[in-house]
Design an enzyme around this catalytic site. Structure first.
Site, PDB file in Angstrom:
ATOM      1  N   THR A   2      -2.869  -6.183  13.300  1.00  0.00           N
ATOM      2  CA  THR A   2      -2.316  -4.683  13.698  1.00  0.00           C
ATOM      3  C   THR A   2      -0.923  -5.030  14.089  1.00  0.00           C
ATOM      4  O   THR A   2      -0.526  -6.401  14.285  1.00  0.00           O
ATOM      5  CB  THR A   2      -2.972  -4.620  15.153  1.00  0.00           C
ATOM      6  OG1 THR A   2      -2.365  -3.515  15.528  1.00  0.00           O
ATOM      7  CG2 THR A   2      -2.978  -5.883  16.174  1.00  0.00           C
ATOM      8  N   GLY A   3      -0.043  -4.098  13.718  1.00  0.00           N
ATOM      9  CA  GLY A   3       1.331  -4.177  14.037  1.00  0.00           C
ATOM     10  C   GLY A   3       1.894  -3.201  13.195  1.00  0.00           C
ATOM     11  O   GLY A   3       1.376  -2.225  12.548  1.00  0.00           O
TER      12      GLY A   3
ATOM     13  N   GLY B 269       2.895  -2.012  10.021  1.00  0.00           N
ATOM     14  CA  GLY B 269       2.114  -2.095   8.489  1.00  0.00           C
ATOM     15  C   GLY B 269       3.057  -2.361   7.499  1.00  0.00           C
ATOM     16  O   GLY B 269       2.635  -3.419   6.717  1.00  0.00           O
TER      17      GLY B 269
ATOM     18  N   THR C  18      -4.577   0.033  16.130  1.00  0.00           N
ATOM     19  CA  THR C  18      -5.576  -0.052  15.346  1.00  0.00           C
ATOM     20  C   THR C  18      -6.678  -0.965  15.883  1.00  0.00           C
ATOM     21  O   THR C  18      -5.979  -1.939  16.871  1.00  0.00           O
ATOM     22  CB  THR C  18      -4.787  -1.149  14.114  1.00  0.00           C
ATOM     23  OG1 THR C  18      -4.134  -0.014  13.364  1.00  0.00           O
ATOM     24  CG2 THR C  18      -5.801  -1.474  13.213  1.00  0.00           C
TER      25      THR C  18
ATOM     26  N   ARG D  21       1.149   8.404   3.651  1.00  0.00           N
ATOM     27  CA  ARG D  21       1.401   7.223   4.105  1.00  0.00           C
ATOM     28  C   ARG D  21       0.227   6.335   4.257  1.00  0.00           C
ATOM     29  O   ARG D  21      -0.809   6.377   4.982  1.00  0.00           O
ATOM     30  CB  ARG D  21       2.231   6.923   5.428  1.00  0.00           C
ATOM     31  CG  ARG D  21       2.852   5.740   5.626  1.00  0.00           C
ATOM     32  CD  ARG D  21       1.888   4.974   6.918  1.00  0.00           C
ATOM     33  NE  ARG D  21       2.198   3.581   7.091  1.00  0.00           N
ATOM     34  CZ  ARG D  21       1.761   2.748   8.144  1.00  0.00           C
ATOM     35  NH1 ARG D  21       0.439   3.128   8.761  1.00  0.00           N
ATOM     36  NH2 ARG D  21       2.221   1.712   8.436  1.00  0.00           N
ATOM     37  N   VAL D  22       0.396   5.043   3.802  1.00  0.00           N
ATOM     38  CA  VAL D  22      -0.852   4.233   3.952  1.00  0.00           C
ATOM     39  C   VAL D  22      -0.423   2.816   4.507  1.00  0.00           C
ATOM     40  O   VAL D  22       0.688   2.486   3.633  1.00  0.00           O
ATOM     41  CB  VAL D  22      -1.691   3.872   2.545  1.00  0.00           C
ATOM     42  CG1 VAL D  22      -2.842   2.877   2.622  1.00  0.00           C
ATOM     43  CG2 VAL D  22      -2.396   5.058   2.040  1.00  0.00           C
ATOM     44  N   GLY D  23      -0.849   2.444   5.587  1.00  0.00           N
ATOM     45  CA  GLY D  23      -0.338   1.043   5.959  1.00  0.00           C
ATOM     46  C   GLY D  23      -1.213  -0.416   5.567  1.00  0.00           C
ATOM     47  O   GLY D  23      -1.763  -0.193   4.608  1.00  0.00           O
ATOM     48  N   ASP D  24      -1.084  -1.223   6.487  1.00  0.00           N
ATOM     49  CA  ASP D  24      -1.550  -2.429   5.761  1.00  0.00           C
ATOM     50  C   ASP D  24      -3.356  -2.683   6.151  1.00  0.00           C
ATOM     51  O   ASP D  24      -3.861  -3.260   5.534  1.00  0.00           O
ATOM     52  CB  ASP D  24      -1.109  -3.753   6.412  1.00  0.00           C
ATOM     53  CG  ASP D  24      -1.130  -3.569   7.958  1.00  0.00           C
ATOM     54  OD1 ASP D  24      -0.927  -2.438   8.673  1.00  0.00           O
ATOM     55  OD2 ASP D  24      -1.662  -4.247   8.597  1.00  0.00           O
TER      56      ASP D  24
END
Ligand code: ASP
Length: 288
Positions: free
Chosen positions: A209-210, A212, A159, A187-190
């Site tokens: 970043t990481g 999520g 990211t 899928r939705v991350g952070d």
């Protein structure tokens, strides 16, 4: 020239793995930082700077964002992005959006031109089209990563993110991602979620970043601000404490965070985090 009020930091993802593109990424981060520093010195506002630098990072093809995004498990390219203005907490975000070159531009238009904070999927795509955002007609020609070529244990997080503080002492943050390679469809991350992968208020600007899912569970970006507000922690200990808490849950990654004064901080519990910042002498630094 050293400048006391402006500040800037970018990241190109946290990860446990060292890739051959790393030298290229660091060179790119240096160029992107130089551009951002020049914009801030010339008087650009933090919100414009984070958007422009995010576009450059998206277009580079060097990170898992924009052009460098990889496909999900259905072979589609679904992207997430967010931008937040610390001066007024205005937010724009898009999630699981396909077919547009610069998700951060669409996110900025959500902020400017809608009464909402986030648009997802088809709604985001229709909005991007109505706003004349640049479309990708053939994803297979545009995106660099064409299949899941890495072993699952090699999954990296790439990211991109930017935080800036301008001459008016306003701060802003932007985050953009293709998410985790091989993620499930939808899928939705952070990264597009305010308070998780992005945050900016009058205290702090954060981009994460990481992994999520862990960043969402820790509400990490908002947690940093809350630690400063309610716990009276310094930026450094607030950000480190939030990362430590997320790490206890089993996640890995990092943040770039900037306060009202002074230099940015970059706590991470991953082996590395590609990042750039302006140091105390006004010079651009980059590091993994
Ligand atoms: N945080 C991003 C996500 O989970 C991945 C990354 O940082 O590269 O979607």
């Amino acid at each position: 020239m050293a400048n006391t009020s402006i500040a800037l930091a970018v990241h190109g993802g946290a990860g446990n793995y060292v890739y051959k593109e790393q030298a290229e990424q660091l060179q790119n981060l240096e160029q992107v930082m130089a551009k951002g520093k020049a914009m801030l010195i010339e008087g650009a506002c933090a919100l414009d700077v984070v958007e422009e630098l995010a576009v450059l990072l998206e277009n580079s093809g060097l990170y898992v964002a924009g052009k460098g995004t990889g496909p999900n498990s259905a072979g589609e390219y679904e992207l997430d992005a967010s931008i937040m203005d610390g001066a007024n907490r205005n937010i724009g975000a898009v999630a699981a959006m396909k077919g547009y070159k610069n998700p951060i531009r669409v996110a900025r238009k959500v902020l400017e031109n809608t009464p909402h904070v986030m648009l997802a999927g088809r709604g985001a795509e229709n909005f991007a089209s109505a706003q004349n955002c640049t479309q990708i007609t053939n994803p297979l020609d545009y995106y660099i990563v064409q299949g899941i070529t890495r072993l699952p244990e090699d999954l990296d997080t790439g990211t991109i993110g930017v935080v800036a503080r301008d001459h008016q002492d306003n701060m802003a943050a932007a985050t953009s991602t293709g998410g985790l390679l091989g993620k499930m469809q939808g899928r939705v991350g952070d990264s597009p979620l305010p308070g998780a992968g992005v945050w900016a208020d009058q205290r702090v600007a954060v981009s994460c970043t990481g992994q999520g899912e862990y960043f969402i569970k820790a509400a990490i970006a908002a947690d940093i601000s809350a630690r400063m507000r309610y716990g009276n922690f310094s930026l450094e200990s607030a950000a480190q404490g939030a990362i430590d808490d997320m790490g206890v849950q089993g996640g890995y990654g990092g943040v770039i965070a900037l306060g009202k004064f002074g230099l940015p901080v970059f706590p991470h519990n991953s082996q590395g985090m590609r990042r750039g910042w302006i140091d105390e002498h006004g010079h651009v630094q980059v590091k993994v």
